[in-house]
Design a protein around this motif. Sequence first.
Motif: not given
Length: 396
Positions: A137, A91, A65, A68-69, A94, A139, A191, A170
């Motif tokens: 994006f 997802s 996580t 992600w940030e 996210w 996932t 990520v 992701d």
Amino acid sequence: MAGFTHLFIPGPTNIPEQVRQAMNLPMEDMRAGSFPQFTLPLFEDIKKVFMNETGRVFIFPSSGTGAWESAMTNVLSPGDRVLMSRFGQFSHLWVDMAERLGLDVDAIDCEWGTGVPLDLYAEKLQADKAHRIKAIFCTQNETATGVTSDVAGCRAALDAANHPALLFVDGVSSIGSIDFRQEEWGVDCAVSGSQKGFMLPAGLGFLSVSKKALAAAKTATGRRCFFSFEDMIKTNDTGYFPYTPATQLLRGLRASLDLIAEEGLEAIFARHHHLAEGVRKAVGAWGLKLCAKEAKWHSDTVSAILVPEGIDSGDVVKRAYQKYQTSLGGGLNKVAGKVFRIGHLGWLNEVMVLGSLSAAEMTLLDCGVKLAPGSGVGAAIEHFRGPQQPAIAKAA
Ligand SMILES: *Cc1c(COP(=O)(O)O)cnc(C)c1O
């Protein structure tokens, strides 16, 4: 209770002995003169798992996580338009983070059991002549539903529209287990985290970035501090970190990267495919269905299995743990009570997967599901005795 407790959740995953032992060492000085001799090759070698040749990988003392940030706050600016899709708990989270960080999110809601809607992405990118969309994006593996999406297809949609948006992926429950090629697929931010395919405890977030993402970070205005690329680059370039690194986990990472290199990514992908097919054969023999709606969405790292009407999948998970010392994954959010999950990624083999199937089969019987004892396990056995096939890449 005697014997092992069995772990078949899709993360944390089982840890190889070599990795566990590599982490059992006295504390070391992260400012020692010799530390870069350890870290600089580590930064190079982790890039190989992402198949990132020209960019770099950041290793944060966080979970996935955090990575992600880091991707969002360094590469994008508040108010930036982003195209996302939501079809499972991860997802969904996210999208939630993107909104909370002030991005202007166009989130497409898809049926759970499906994945990234390539047609809709292609349409929206074609229509966006002004190039307002700054990033799309994907996932790659939705861990809640056992759905794998087509990353190369996202790249193709961008290229077909001649669109400059960045591509965020992701890959927390896929990279290092399912085919992923950052350079070839033009992925800008990928990520991952330590506790899934990387076979480590939780505690490291990995963010693999392209040159284009590094350039974007120079002008993006997202607020970042702990997760700043700039601070990381400044210190990583000399083999150090801007704050105290998780040295034990880094030692474990060294061991896991060595194991990955020794087995080879292609062989790892084929092994995961082989194990996943065995699980799918068992599910079919039980007369049950996967949450993933079609074969093209099937995940090679996690299977989410729908339980029959009238059965609570939470009960299955609870009983498997209580009676058979086996952890299976539960259903999250919209699929709570409806699916249980078998994580089949990381350090595992046929016999271990058969253990998970035995536990699931006994528990399903205990919960009143009508199936022939041994049916699923038998189907998996037949599959596992056969040869491994190469994992088929999602895109040609
Ligand atoms: C596990 C997972 C995450 C969250 O990672 P943490 O390490 O728990 O922060 C994000 N996305 C996917 C697809 C995951 O499987």
